[in-house]
Structures are given as C-alpha cells and as structure tokens.
Write an enzyme that holds these catalytic residues in place. Structure first.
Site, PDB file in Angstrom:
ATOM      1  N   ASN A 172      35.855  42.179  37.523  1.00 21.94           N
ATOM      2  CA  ASN A 172      35.123  43.204  36.786  1.00 21.94           C
ATOM      3  C   ASN A 172      34.890  44.471  37.592  1.00 21.94           C
ATOM      4  O   ASN A 172      34.408  45.477  37.056  1.00 21.94           O
ATOM      5  CB  ASN A 172      33.789  42.655  36.266  1.00 21.94           C
ATOM      6  N   ASP A 200      27.118  40.963  43.938  1.00 24.44           N
ATOM      7  CA  ASP A 200      27.580  39.653  44.413  1.00 24.44           C
ATOM      8  C   ASP A 200      28.979  39.740  45.024  1.00 24.44           C
ATOM      9  O   ASP A 200      29.903  40.268  44.411  1.00 24.44           O
ATOM     10  CB  ASP A 200      27.583  38.648  43.262  1.00 24.44           C
ATOM     11  N   ASP A 202      29.119  47.157  43.863  1.00 23.61           N
ATOM     12  CA  ASP A 202      28.888  45.855  43.248  1.00 23.61           C
ATOM     13  C   ASP A 202      27.877  45.073  44.094  1.00 23.61           C
ATOM     14  O   ASP A 202      27.698  45.343  45.280  1.00 23.61           O
ATOM     15  CB  ASP A 202      30.224  45.114  43.170  1.00 23.61           C
ATOM     16  N   LYS A 221      32.661  48.720  34.230  1.00 20.83           N
ATOM     17  CA  LYS A 221      31.876  49.463  35.214  1.00 20.83           C
ATOM     18  C   LYS A 221      32.376  50.899  35.331  1.00 20.83           C
ATOM     19  O   LYS A 221      31.580  51.831  35.525  1.00 20.83           O
ATOM     20  CB  LYS A 221      31.919  48.752  36.562  1.00 20.83           C
ATOM     21  N   ASP A 280      34.653  43.518  44.647  1.00 20.56           N
ATOM     22  CA  ASP A 280      35.463  42.365  45.064  1.00 20.56           C
ATOM     23  C   ASP A 280      36.059  41.556  43.930  1.00 20.56           C
ATOM     24  O   ASP A 280      37.007  40.814  44.129  1.00 20.56           O
ATOM     25  CB  ASP A 280      34.605  41.415  45.921  1.00 20.56           C
ATOM     26  N   THR A 306      26.427  46.382  38.260  1.00 19.87           N
ATOM     27  CA  THR A 306      26.338  44.937  38.136  1.00 19.87           C
ATOM     28  C   THR A 306      26.403  44.489  36.684  1.00 19.87           C
ATOM     29  O   THR A 306      26.161  45.296  35.767  1.00 19.87           O
ATOM     30  CB  THR A 306      25.019  44.444  38.769  1.00 19.87           C
ATOM     31  N   GLY A 307      26.697  43.223  36.497  1.00 21.96           N
ATOM     32  CA  GLY A 307      26.609  42.640  35.169  1.00 21.96           C
ATOM     33  C   GLY A 307      25.186  42.265  34.802  1.00 21.96           C
ATOM     34  O   GLY A 307      24.905  41.923  33.655  1.00 21.96           O
TER      35      GLY A 307
END
Length: 269
Positions: free
Chosen positions: A222, A10, A8, A196, A219, A42-43
């Site tokens: 998602n 962020d 991930d 994910k 973290d 990531t989104g």
C-alpha cells in the site's frame, strides 16, 4: 528541495515493538524545525496513531496526517477532515456478500469505531489484535445507515487461508475497489482511486507543493503508489521486492533507523 516527507508507520517508522527509535525522532524533529512538513501516512484512523503524533510533536496547527490509506486528509491538532473519499451503503452490502462467499469475517471502519459484521459467525476476526486502540462493536447490515462515515472495510484472518481466499475474489471487485493486502493477515477494501498517493496529492495541492518537493518512505504494497508519486521515493531495506524496485533509493531497515538515514541523506544537508 524536499518540503514534505510522507512516512508509513508499520515496518517503516516503527520497529518490531511498534516503537519509534531515538534516531528517527531526532531526524524528524530536525526536519520539522527546518520547516519541512512531516506527514504520517497510514491505514489507521487518526485515533489509533494519536500517541505517535504526540510523541513526535506533530500536533501543532499546520500538522497533517493521511489516514485510511489516503481516504482522509486530517489536521492533527483538531482532527478536522479537509479531504475525504469514503464508501457508501451499497459498497458495504456488496462487500458483505463477498465476505460470505469467501467464508471470512468482515469489519467496517467508521472513524475509530469498528463495526463487526456477522458474515461468518463461526470465524473470529483478528482485527482487534492488530488495532486494540479502536472501539469494536457487533453490528448487522441494518444497523449501518447513511449517518455513518464508512472509511473502509477489512478482512483480518489467518494468513494461509486469507491468501488462498484472495485468489477467489471475482475480478469485478477490483473494478469497484482498491483491494490491498497491508499486512500478512490483513486485506483492505478502499474506494476506487483511494491510495496514499491520492491523499498526499490532495494535501500537496492544498499546500501548493509539487511531487518533486515530496519524499515518501514505505515498505509495503500500500506504500507503492506514494513511492511512485513522490519526486523521491524511498523504500526500506525490509520492503517487499517490488516496492524496492520502484523506489529511487533504498535505505536501511526499520530496525536500523532507515527513516532517519534517508532524512539525514536527502533533507538535513
């Protein structure tokens, strides 16, 4: 043996200044040199993470990313989409009605373009603050046609009101979509089944890998599906409690180079 590391951005790879530490860069470079696939999950769309891919040297043939929270699997060097699952026009109309009902702004992402819909003209979306590398343009429902690839819809608004409004979302919407809060002020709507873990599983199948050969590090809410899917799920020390509980291992925080420490412990041995 770990052959793929899904990471991930962020709160995980990035510190609070949205930077990648030298320690994390070194560990990732060493892992890639050993033949391990480094896959950012990531989104974001690919365009909003291209500078990180360049910085990490993940732009060669054979480098991949999971974007839109698992909705797309893409080649980093060309942007080619090798796997996808997206929304359709019916979904956008349904989510627009929900946004009007909640009295919150709705944005729809089509690759690196954000279509800002007038669900609540008196309220300004915060999405451009969160992702200033994207192209933002006002749009109406009539502007959105089958020609658009509709990756996801988001509501980005002040945390206190967003949290209150989430409780008002009718139950049936959870049957239609993956509804995930990915940041304090951001709620995302993905096609049902898209996580994910879904994206990673498609890439793993393409590469001939099993979950036991995958490490996932994250973290937030998602990130939970990929941490549960991977043979080795790693949570950051700053992760939300239920992600830490689900993980096989808890590394140090994103301010303490937790990604590097996990890679050094489990991959560079």
């Amino acid at each position: 043996m770990i052959k793929l590391i899904a990471i991930d951005l962020d709160g995980t790879l990035l510190n609070e200044e949205k930077k990648i530490s030298a320690e994390n860069k070194k560990a990732l470079a060493q892992a890639k040199a050993q033949g391990v696939k480094i896959v950012l999950c990531t989104g974001r769309p690919l365009a909003a993470m291209a500078h990180y891919l360049q910085e990490l040297g993940l732009v060669d043939e054979g480098d991949f990313s999971i974007t839109f929270n698992g909705g797309l699997v893409q080649k980093n060097d060309t942007g080619e989409i090798i796997e996808k699952k997206v929304l359709d026009l019916t979904d956008i109309h349904r989510l627009y009605q929900l946004a009007q009902q909640l009295n919150l702004p709705l944005d729809v992402l089509s690759d690196n373009v954000v279509l800002q819909l007038p669900s609540t003209p008196q309220k300004q979306s915060l999405y451009n603050v969160l992702n200033n590398l994207l192209q933002f343009q006002p749009a109406t429902l009539d502007d959105i046609t089958d020609e658009f690839v509709l990756n996801k819809a988001v509501i980005a608004y002040e945390q206190e009101e967003l949290d209150r409004k989430i409780k008002e979302i009718p139950r049936e919407y959870y049957d239609y979509y993956e509804i995930i809060k990915t940041r304090d002020v951001l709620l995302e709507f993905m096609p049902k089944g898209v996580t994910k873990a879904y994206g990673i599983s498609l890439l793993a199948k393409d590469l001939g890998l099993t979950p036991s050969e995958i490490m996932a590090i994250g973290d937030e809410e998602n990130d939970l599906p990929m941490i549960e899917y991977a043979g080795l799920g790693v949570a950051m020390d700053n992760a939300v409690p239920f992600v830490k509980e689900a993980a096989d291992y808890v590394t140090t925080s994103n301010l303490e180079h937790g990604v590097a420490k996990a890679i050094n412990k489990f991959v560079l041995v």
